[in-house]
Design a protein around this motif. Sequence first.
Motif, mmCIF file in Angstrom:
data_model
loop_
_atom_site.group_PDB
_atom_site.id
_atom_site.type_symbol
_atom_site.label_atom_id
_atom_site.label_comp_id
_atom_site.label_asym_id
_atom_site.label_seq_id
_atom_site.Cartn_x
_atom_site.Cartn_y
_atom_site.Cartn_z
ATOM 1 N N MET A 25 19.818 -0.722 6.497
ATOM 2 C CA MET A 25 18.755 -0.026 5.776
ATOM 3 C C MET A 25 17.605 -0.969 5.430
ATOM 4 S SD MET A 25 20.652 2.861 3.410
ATOM 5 C CE MET A 25 21.948 1.834 2.710
ATOM 6 N N LEU A 26 17.943 -2.198 5.060
ATOM 7 C CA LEU A 26 16.879 -3.169 4.772
ATOM 8 C C LEU A 26 16.036 -3.433 6.020
ATOM 9 C CD1 LEU A 26 18.764 -5.773 2.535
ATOM 10 C CD2 LEU A 26 16.949 -4.198 1.812
ATOM 11 N N LEU A 27 16.671 -3.554 7.176
ATOM 12 C CA LEU A 27 15.928 -3.762 8.419
ATOM 13 C C LEU A 27 15.013 -2.580 8.724
ATOM 14 C CD1 LEU A 27 18.666 -5.323 10.743
ATOM 15 C CD2 LEU A 27 16.649 -6.489 9.810
ATOM 16 N N ASP A 28 15.556 -1.377 8.601
ATOM 17 C CA ASP A 28 14.762 -0.185 8.894
ATOM 18 C C ASP A 28 13.565 -0.074 7.960
ATOM 19 O OD1 ASP A 28 14.717 2.454 10.462
ATOM 20 O OD2 ASP A 28 14.593 3.166 8.400
ATOM 21 N N LEU A 29 13.767 -0.357 6.695
ATOM 22 C CA LEU A 29 12.673 -0.254 5.725
ATOM 23 C C LEU A 29 11.662 -1.382 5.895
ATOM 24 C CD1 LEU A 29 14.694 0.832 2.570
ATOM 25 C CD2 LEU A 29 13.052 2.212 3.850
ATOM 26 N N ALA A 30 12.122 -2.557 6.316
ATOM 27 C CA ALA A 30 11.193 -3.661 6.571
ATOM 28 C C ALA A 30 10.271 -3.315 7.731
ATOM 29 C CB ALA A 30 11.955 -4.948 6.853
ATOM 30 N N ALA A 31 10.838 -2.753 8.788
ATOM 31 C CA ALA A 31 10.022 -2.344 9.936
ATOM 32 C C ALA A 31 9.047 -1.247 9.530
ATOM 33 C CB ALA A 31 10.914 -1.873 11.074
ATOM 34 N N ALA A 32 9.532 -0.266 8.761
ATOM 35 C CA ALA A 32 8.666 0.839 8.338
ATOM 36 C C ALA A 32 7.532 0.346 7.447
ATOM 37 C CB ALA A 32 9.498 1.888 7.601
ATOM 38 N N ARG A 33 7.826 -0.617 6.587
ATOM 39 C CA ARG A 33 6.767 -1.152 5.705
ATOM 40 C C ARG A 33 5.692 -1.851 6.525
ATOM 41 N NH1 ARG A 33 7.240 -3.175 -0.306
ATOM 42 N NH2 ARG A 33 5.448 -4.554 -0.510
ATOM 43 N N ALA A 34 6.121 -2.619 7.519
ATOM 44 C CA ALA A 34 5.146 -3.301 8.372
ATOM 45 C C ALA A 34 4.339 -2.308 9.205
ATOM 46 C CB ALA A 34 5.866 -4.296 9.280
ATOM 47 N N GLU A 35 4.927 -1.157 9.506
ATOM 48 C CA GLU A 35 4.245 -0.125 10.295
ATOM 49 C C GLU A 35 3.476 0.857 9.426
ATOM 50 O OE1 GLU A 35 7.706 0.078 13.796
ATOM 51 O OE2 GLU A 35 7.804 1.345 12.000
ATOM 52 N N HIS A 36 3.552 0.662 8.099
ATOM 53 C CA HIS A 36 2.894 1.562 7.138
ATOM 54 C C HIS A 36 3.405 2.995 7.288
ATOM 55 C CE1 HIS A 36 0.201 -1.751 6.217
ATOM 56 N NE2 HIS A 36 -0.073 -1.857 7.507
ATOM 57 N N LEU A 37 4.728 3.106 7.462
ATOM 58 C CA LEU A 37 5.364 4.413 7.589
ATOM 59 C C LEU A 37 6.223 4.681 6.356
ATOM 60 C CD1 LEU A 37 6.582 4.298 11.308
ATOM 61 C CD2 LEU A 37 4.529 5.432 10.406
ATOM 62 N N ARG A 38 6.361 5.968 6.010
ATOM 63 C CA ARG A 38 7.229 6.363 4.915
ATOM 64 C C ARG A 38 8.578 6.805 5.476
ATOM 65 N NH1 ARG A 38 3.621 10.425 1.325
ATOM 66 N NH2 ARG A 38 3.657 11.575 3.294
ATOM 67 N N VAL A 39 9.639 6.508 4.747
ATOM 68 C CA VAL A 39 10.990 6.789 5.216
ATOM 69 C C VAL A 39 11.644 7.779 4.255
ATOM 70 C CG1 VAL A 39 13.258 5.811 5.733
ATOM 71 C CG2 VAL A 39 11.180 4.493 6.238
ATOM 72 N N SER A 40 12.095 8.911 4.783
ATOM 73 C CA SER A 40 12.788 9.894 3.968
ATOM 74 C C SER A 40 14.226 9.439 3.744
ATOM 75 C CB SER A 40 12.775 11.263 4.653
ATOM 76 O OG SER A 40 13.594 11.238 5.818
ATOM 77 N N VAL A 41 14.863 10.018 2.749
ATOM 78 C CA VAL A 41 16.240 9.641 2.467
ATOM 79 C C VAL A 41 17.156 10.047 3.618
ATOM 80 C CG1 VAL A 41 16.802 11.758 1.198
ATOM 81 C CG2 VAL A 41 18.044 9.650 0.695
ATOM 82 N N THR A 42 16.859 11.172 4.271
ATOM 83 C CA THR A 42 17.677 11.586 5.418
ATOM 84 C C THR A 42 17.563 10.576 6.548
ATOM 85 O OG1 THR A 42 17.429 13.932 4.868
ATOM 86 C CG2 THR A 42 18.059 13.404 7.124
ATOM 87 N N SER A 43 16.342 10.137 6.847
ATOM 88 C CA SER A 43 16.135 9.154 7.897
ATOM 89 C C SER A 43 16.847 7.839 7.583
ATOM 90 C CB SER A 43 14.636 8.912 8.095
ATOM 91 O OG SER A 43 14.405 7.896 9.046
ATOM 92 N N LEU A 44 16.810 7.443 6.312
ATOM 93 C CA LEU A 44 17.454 6.185 5.925
ATOM 94 C C LEU A 44 18.970 6.296 6.031
ATOM 95 C CD1 LEU A 44 16.791 3.350 4.969
ATOM 96 C CD2 LEU A 44 16.962 4.166 2.607
ATOM 97 N N CYS A 45 19.508 7.456 5.708
ATOM 98 C CA CYS A 45 20.953 7.660 5.871
ATOM 99 C C CYS A 45 21.360 7.509 7.332
ATOM 100 C CB CYS A 45 21.349 9.043 5.358
ATOM 101 S SG CYS A 45 21.361 9.205 3.551
ATOM 102 N N ILE A 46 20.550 8.035 8.232
ATOM 103 C CA ILE A 46 20.828 7.901 9.665
ATOM 104 C C ILE A 46 20.777 6.429 10.070
ATOM 105 C CG2 ILE A 46 19.975 8.449 11.975
ATOM 106 C CD1 ILE A 46 18.989 11.126 10.810
#
Length: 344
Positions: free
Chosen positions: A262-283
Amino acid sequence: MTGDNFDYTNPGQRPGADAGATGALGQGSGPTLSIFADRACLQGELRDDAREAGFTIIRIAPFTALTGDDPIPLGDIAVVDCPVVDAAALAALARLDLQACEGGVQLVVSTTVGALDDVFGCLDQSNPQILIDPTRADRVIALGYALAAAAAHQHLRELSDEDRLVMLRLAEQVAQIAQRLDRFGGGAPGGEYGTGDEDGLFRFESPRPAFAAAVDPGSERLVRSSRPPLPDPRLVRRMIQHRQLRSRYFDGELFADPAWDMLLDLAAARAEHLRVSVTSLCIASGVPPTTALRWIGQMIDAGLLQRISDDADRRRAFITLTDKAAEAMARYFAELGSAALRMV
Protein backbone atom coordinates in the motif's frame (compact mmCIF):
# COMPACT_ATOMS: atom_id res chain seq x y z
CA MET A 1 -25.25 5.94 25.43
CA THR A 2 -21.86 4.55 26.37
CA GLY A 3 -20.82 7.75 28.05
CA ASP A 4 -23.33 7.09 30.88
CA ASN A 5 -22.24 5.20 33.94
CA PHE A 6 -23.39 1.61 33.73
CA ASP A 7 -23.21 -1.39 36.03
CA TYR A 8 -22.77 -4.47 33.85
CA THR A 9 -24.30 -6.59 36.60
CA ASN A 10 -27.63 -4.82 36.06
CA PRO A 11 -27.95 -4.15 32.31
CA GLY A 12 -31.64 -3.33 32.54
CA GLN A 13 -30.77 -0.12 34.38
CA ARG A 14 -28.62 1.30 31.62
CA PRO A 15 -29.70 4.88 30.92
CA GLY A 16 -31.33 5.20 27.53
CA ALA A 17 -31.53 1.44 26.89
CA ASP A 18 -34.66 -0.19 25.57
CA ALA A 19 -35.87 -1.98 28.69
CA GLY A 20 -38.34 -4.10 26.80
CA ALA A 21 -35.72 -5.23 24.32
CA THR A 22 -33.24 -5.94 27.09
CA GLY A 23 -35.74 -8.03 28.99
CA ALA A 24 -36.55 -10.06 25.92
CA LEU A 25 -33.12 -10.43 24.41
CA GLY A 26 -30.51 -9.82 27.06
CA GLN A 27 -28.69 -12.81 28.49
CA GLY A 28 -25.69 -12.60 30.75
CA SER A 29 -24.18 -9.46 32.18
CA GLY A 30 -21.54 -8.55 29.62
CA PRO A 31 -21.20 -5.45 27.46
CA THR A 32 -24.38 -4.46 25.63
CA LEU A 33 -24.79 -4.97 21.90
CA SER A 34 -27.35 -4.09 19.24
CA ILE A 35 -27.81 -5.80 15.87
CA PHE A 36 -29.19 -4.17 12.72
CA ALA A 37 -29.56 -6.55 9.78
CA ASP A 38 -32.33 -7.28 7.31
CA ARG A 39 -31.62 -10.99 6.82
CA ALA A 40 -33.17 -13.20 9.49
CA CYS A 41 -30.46 -15.87 9.15
CA LEU A 42 -27.75 -13.30 9.77
CA GLN A 43 -29.61 -11.90 12.75
CA GLY A 44 -29.71 -15.41 14.20
CA GLU A 45 -25.99 -16.03 13.66
CA LEU A 46 -25.01 -12.70 15.19
CA ARG A 47 -27.33 -13.26 18.13
CA ASP A 48 -25.93 -16.73 18.84
CA ASP A 49 -22.29 -15.64 18.51
CA ALA A 50 -22.81 -12.54 20.65
CA ARG A 51 -24.51 -14.52 23.41
CA GLU A 52 -21.77 -17.15 23.29
CA ALA A 53 -19.22 -14.35 23.76
CA GLY A 54 -21.10 -13.04 26.80
CA PHE A 55 -22.71 -9.92 25.33
CA THR A 56 -26.06 -8.65 26.53
CA ILE A 57 -28.17 -8.03 23.43
CA ILE A 58 -30.46 -5.03 23.83
CA ARG A 59 -31.89 -4.85 20.33
CA ILE A 60 -32.24 -6.85 17.12
CA ALA A 61 -33.81 -4.91 14.27
CA PRO A 62 -33.68 -4.54 10.48
CA PHE A 63 -31.32 -1.98 9.02
CA THR A 64 -34.29 0.22 8.13
CA ALA A 65 -34.73 0.90 11.86
CA LEU A 66 -31.72 3.22 11.53
CA THR A 67 -33.23 5.33 8.75
CA GLY A 68 -35.51 7.32 11.07
CA ASP A 69 -34.56 10.73 12.40
CA ASP A 70 -34.62 9.78 16.09
CA PRO A 71 -31.47 8.15 17.52
CA ILE A 72 -31.79 4.55 18.71
CA PRO A 73 -30.03 3.25 21.84
CA LEU A 74 -27.03 1.26 20.61
CA GLY A 75 -25.35 -0.12 23.71
CA ASP A 76 -21.59 -0.51 23.86
CA ILE A 77 -21.30 -2.14 20.42
CA ALA A 78 -23.51 -1.90 17.34
CA VAL A 79 -23.26 -4.49 14.56
CA VAL A 80 -24.70 -3.30 11.26
CA ASP A 81 -25.14 -5.16 7.96
CA CYS A 82 -25.48 -2.90 4.92
CA PRO A 83 -24.69 -4.82 1.71
CA VAL A 84 -26.47 -2.34 -0.59
CA VAL A 85 -26.48 1.42 -0.19
CA ASP A 86 -28.78 4.16 -1.43
CA ALA A 87 -29.26 7.77 -0.36
CA ALA A 88 -31.35 6.81 2.68
CA ALA A 89 -28.85 4.16 3.79
CA LEU A 90 -25.91 6.53 3.47
CA ALA A 91 -27.73 9.20 5.47
CA ALA A 92 -28.50 6.61 8.15
CA LEU A 93 -24.86 5.51 8.30
CA ALA A 94 -23.69 9.12 8.62
CA ARG A 95 -26.08 9.72 11.55
CA LEU A 96 -25.05 6.43 13.13
CA ASP A 97 -21.37 7.35 12.76
CA LEU A 98 -21.89 10.66 14.57
CA GLN A 99 -23.97 9.06 17.32
CA ALA A 100 -21.35 6.35 17.86
CA CYS A 101 -18.56 8.92 17.99
CA GLU A 102 -20.34 11.08 20.55
CA GLY A 103 -21.33 8.09 22.69
CA GLY A 104 -18.14 6.04 22.46
CA VAL A 105 -20.00 3.16 20.76
CA GLN A 106 -17.93 0.59 18.86
CA LEU A 107 -19.29 0.08 15.34
CA VAL A 108 -18.91 -3.07 13.24
CA VAL A 109 -20.31 -2.51 9.74
CA SER A 110 -20.38 -5.20 7.04
CA THR A 111 -20.86 -4.34 3.39
CA THR A 112 -19.76 -5.37 -0.11
CA VAL A 113 -16.84 -4.34 -2.31
CA GLY A 114 -19.19 -2.41 -4.59
CA ALA A 115 -20.48 -0.28 -1.72
CA LEU A 116 -17.16 0.10 0.12
CA ASP A 117 -16.21 3.58 -1.09
CA ASP A 118 -19.61 5.02 -0.18
CA VAL A 119 -19.73 3.32 3.21
CA PHE A 120 -16.14 4.28 4.04
CA GLY A 121 -16.85 7.89 3.10
CA CYS A 122 -19.83 8.07 5.47
CA LEU A 123 -18.04 6.60 8.47
CA ASP A 124 -15.35 9.15 9.23
CA GLN A 125 -15.97 9.97 12.89
CA SER A 126 -16.26 6.79 14.96
CA ASN A 127 -13.29 4.73 13.69
CA PRO A 128 -15.50 1.73 12.88
CA GLN A 129 -14.52 -1.75 11.78
CA ILE A 130 -15.65 -2.28 8.20
CA LEU A 131 -15.96 -5.87 7.02
CA ILE A 132 -16.19 -6.79 3.35
CA ASP A 133 -18.29 -9.84 2.43
CA PRO A 134 -17.38 -11.29 5.84
CA THR A 135 -17.48 -14.89 6.90
CA ARG A 136 -18.85 -15.84 10.28
CA ALA A 137 -15.27 -16.07 11.56
CA ASP A 138 -14.61 -12.50 10.40
CA ARG A 139 -17.58 -11.27 12.42
CA VAL A 140 -16.54 -13.14 15.54
CA ILE A 141 -13.05 -11.64 15.31
CA ALA A 142 -14.57 -8.18 14.83
CA LEU A 143 -16.61 -8.68 18.00
CA GLY A 144 -13.37 -9.50 19.82
CA TYR A 145 -11.79 -6.27 18.57
CA ALA A 146 -14.86 -4.30 19.59
CA LEU A 147 -14.93 -5.94 23.01
CA ALA A 148 -11.29 -5.00 23.65
CA ALA A 149 -11.93 -1.41 22.52
CA ALA A 150 -15.07 -1.17 24.65
CA ALA A 151 -13.14 -2.45 27.68
CA ALA A 152 -10.45 0.16 27.09
CA HIS A 153 -13.13 2.85 26.87
CA GLN A 154 -14.76 1.70 30.12
CA HIS A 155 -11.39 1.95 31.87
CA LEU A 156 -10.70 5.33 30.25
CA ARG A 157 -7.57 3.94 28.62
CA GLU A 158 -6.70 4.02 24.94
CA LEU A 159 -5.04 0.99 23.38
CA SER A 160 -1.35 1.58 22.82
CA ASP A 161 0.24 1.11 19.39
CA GLU A 162 1.83 -2.08 20.69
CA ASP A 163 -1.57 -3.35 21.87
CA ARG A 164 -3.05 -2.67 18.44
CA LEU A 165 -0.23 -4.49 16.68
CA VAL A 166 -0.61 -7.51 18.93
CA MET A 167 -4.37 -7.56 18.29
CA LEU A 168 -3.82 -7.26 14.54
CA ARG A 169 -1.39 -10.17 14.45
CA LEU A 170 -3.60 -12.29 16.70
CA ALA A 171 -6.78 -11.55 14.74
CA GLU A 172 -5.21 -12.47 11.42
CA GLN A 173 -3.76 -15.69 12.81
CA VAL A 174 -7.10 -16.65 14.38
CA ALA A 175 -8.83 -15.84 11.09
CA GLN A 176 -6.46 -18.11 9.22
CA ILE A 177 -7.09 -20.96 11.64
CA ALA A 178 -10.84 -20.43 11.49
CA GLN A 179 -10.81 -20.47 7.71
CA ARG A 180 -8.77 -23.68 7.63
CA LEU A 181 -11.16 -25.38 10.05
CA ASP A 182 -14.11 -24.21 7.97
CA ARG A 183 -12.46 -25.63 4.87
CA PHE A 184 -11.73 -28.98 6.50
CA GLY A 185 -15.31 -29.09 7.74
CA GLY A 186 -16.69 -28.84 4.21
CA GLY A 187 -17.84 -25.23 4.49
CA ALA A 188 -18.06 -23.21 1.32
CA PRO A 189 -15.21 -20.77 0.84
CA GLY A 190 -15.89 -17.08 0.82
CA GLY A 191 -18.31 -14.85 2.68
CA GLU A 192 -22.08 -14.82 2.77
CA TYR A 193 -22.23 -12.76 -0.36
CA GLY A 194 -20.21 -15.39 -2.20
CA THR A 195 -17.08 -13.37 -2.92
CA GLY A 196 -14.54 -14.32 -0.30
CA ASP A 197 -10.97 -15.50 -0.33
CA GLU A 198 -11.42 -18.38 -2.77
CA ASP A 199 -8.78 -20.65 -1.32
CA GLY A 200 -10.31 -20.27 2.13
CA LEU A 201 -7.17 -18.73 3.56
CA PHE A 202 -6.16 -15.31 4.77
CA ARG A 203 -2.79 -14.09 3.60
CA PHE A 204 -0.88 -12.00 6.05
CA GLU A 205 2.52 -10.79 7.08
CA SER A 206 3.13 -10.13 10.75
CA PRO A 207 3.82 -6.42 11.20
CA ARG A 208 6.97 -5.25 12.86
CA PRO A 209 6.89 -2.46 15.46
CA ALA A 210 9.23 -0.44 13.25
CA PHE A 211 6.55 -0.10 10.56
CA ALA A 212 5.07 2.74 12.63
CA ALA A 213 7.99 4.84 11.42
CA ALA A 214 8.92 5.99 14.91
CA VAL A 215 11.46 8.79 14.88
CA ASP A 216 14.71 7.96 16.63
CA PRO A 217 16.60 10.68 18.50
CA GLY A 218 19.23 11.02 15.78
CA SER A 219 16.78 11.45 12.95
CA GLU A 220 15.75 15.03 13.69
CA ARG A 221 18.71 16.34 11.74
CA LEU A 222 17.35 14.45 8.73
CA VAL A 223 14.02 16.18 9.10
CA ARG A 224 15.74 19.57 9.07
CA SER A 225 17.72 18.74 5.94
CA SER A 226 16.28 19.09 2.46
CA ARG A 227 13.86 16.36 1.54
CA PRO A 228 14.62 14.37 -1.61
CA PRO A 229 11.84 14.16 -4.18
CA LEU A 230 9.67 11.10 -4.54
CA PRO A 231 11.04 8.65 -7.11
CA ASP A 232 9.84 8.45 -10.68
CA PRO A 233 6.44 6.75 -10.39
CA ARG A 234 7.37 4.47 -13.29
CA LEU A 235 10.12 3.01 -11.13
CA VAL A 236 7.69 2.40 -8.28
CA ARG A 237 5.14 0.83 -10.62
CA ARG A 238 7.83 -1.49 -11.97
CA MET A 239 8.72 -2.50 -8.43
CA ILE A 240 5.05 -3.26 -7.75
CA GLN A 241 4.85 -5.35 -10.95
CA HIS A 242 7.96 -7.28 -9.95
CA ARG A 243 6.46 -7.98 -6.53
CA GLN A 244 3.24 -9.21 -8.11
CA LEU A 245 5.17 -11.38 -10.58
CA ARG A 246 6.33 -13.64 -7.74
CA SER A 247 2.81 -15.01 -7.24
CA ARG A 248 2.97 -16.61 -10.71
CA TYR A 249 5.72 -18.94 -9.58
CA PHE A 250 5.36 -19.16 -5.80
CA ASP A 251 2.52 -19.26 -3.31
CA GLY A 252 1.46 -15.67 -2.78
CA GLU A 253 1.07 -16.25 0.96
CA LEU A 254 4.86 -16.45 1.24
CA PHE A 255 5.23 -12.79 0.27
CA ALA A 256 2.05 -11.03 1.45
CA ASP A 257 3.11 -7.67 2.87
CA PRO A 258 0.05 -5.40 2.68
CA ALA A 259 1.56 -2.42 4.50
CA TRP A 260 4.49 -2.14 2.08
CA ASP A 261 2.36 -2.81 -1.00
CA MET A 262 0.00 0.00 0.00
CA LEU A 263 2.86 2.39 0.74
CA LEU A 264 4.32 1.70 -2.72
CA ASP A 265 0.98 2.23 -4.44
CA LEU A 266 0.34 5.49 -2.60
CA ALA A 267 3.89 6.74 -3.24
CA ALA A 268 3.43 6.21 -6.97
CA ALA A 269 -0.01 7.85 -6.89
CA ARG A 270 1.34 10.87 -5.00
CA ALA A 271 4.10 11.34 -7.56
CA GLU A 272 1.49 11.04 -10.34
CA HIS A 273 -0.87 13.48 -8.57
CA LEU A 274 -3.59 10.83 -8.49
CA ARG A 275 -6.16 10.16 -5.78
CA VAL A 276 -6.58 6.62 -4.47
CA SER A 277 -9.93 5.29 -3.27
CA VAL A 278 -10.12 2.87 -0.38
CA THR A 279 -11.34 0.13 -2.74
CA SER A 280 -8.36 0.64 -5.04
CA LEU A 281 -5.97 0.57 -2.08
CA CYS A 282 -7.49 -2.67 -0.81
CA ILE A 283 -6.83 -4.23 -4.21
CA ALA A 284 -3.24 -2.95 -4.17
CA SER A 285 -2.65 -4.53 -0.75
CA GLY A 286 -2.89 -8.05 -2.16
CA VAL A 287 -4.91 -9.34 0.80
CA PRO A 288 -8.67 -9.76 1.35
CA PRO A 289 -10.47 -6.39 1.73
CA THR A 290 -11.39 -6.88 5.39
CA THR A 291 -7.73 -7.58 6.23
CA ALA A 292 -6.63 -4.60 4.13
CA LEU A 293 -9.06 -2.31 5.99
CA ARG A 294 -7.58 -3.40 9.32
CA TRP A 295 -4.13 -2.51 8.00
CA ILE A 296 -5.36 0.84 6.69
CA GLY A 297 -6.82 1.66 10.10
CA GLN A 298 -3.60 0.66 11.84
CA MET A 299 -1.49 2.73 9.45
CA ILE A 300 -3.76 5.75 9.94
CA ASP A 301 -3.32 5.37 13.70
CA ALA A 302 0.46 5.13 13.16
CA GLY A 303 0.48 8.42 11.27
CA LEU A 304 1.47 6.90 7.93
CA LEU A 305 -1.82 7.31 6.06
CA GLN A 306 -4.63 9.83 6.19
CA ARG A 307 -8.10 10.05 4.72
CA ILE A 308 -8.97 13.07 2.58
CA SER A 309 -12.58 14.03 1.86
CA ASP A 310 -13.67 14.49 -1.73
CA ASP A 311 -14.36 18.20 -2.24
CA ALA A 312 -16.94 17.37 -4.90
CA ASP A 313 -18.77 14.79 -2.76
CA ARG A 314 -18.29 14.97 1.00
CA ARG A 315 -19.64 11.43 1.34
CA ARG A 316 -16.56 10.04 -0.41
CA ALA A 317 -13.01 9.90 0.84
CA PHE A 318 -9.57 9.01 -0.47
CA ILE A 319 -6.45 7.65 1.19
CA THR A 320 -3.07 9.32 0.87
CA LEU A 321 0.36 9.26 2.48
CA THR A 322 0.97 11.67 5.31
CA ASP A 323 3.86 14.09 4.83
CA LYS A 324 5.86 12.01 7.31
CA ALA A 325 5.32 8.83 5.31
CA ALA A 326 5.98 10.57 1.98
CA GLU A 327 9.30 11.86 3.30
CA ALA A 328 10.23 8.41 4.62
CA MET A 329 9.46 6.86 1.22
CA ALA A 330 11.46 9.55 -0.59
CA ARG A 331 14.46 9.00 1.68
CA TYR A 332 14.16 5.24 1.32
CA PHE A 333 14.35 5.42 -2.48
CA ALA A 334 17.14 8.00 -2.33
CA GLU A 335 19.15 5.67 -0.10
CA LEU A 336 18.30 2.76 -2.40
CA GLY A 337 19.68 4.70 -5.35
CA SER A 338 22.83 5.65 -3.47
CA ALA A 339 23.42 2.04 -2.48
CA ALA A 340 23.00 0.93 -6.09
CA LEU A 341 25.59 3.48 -7.24
CA ARG A 342 28.06 2.35 -4.59
CA MET A 343 27.79 -1.21 -5.93
CA VAL A 344 28.76 -0.14 -9.46
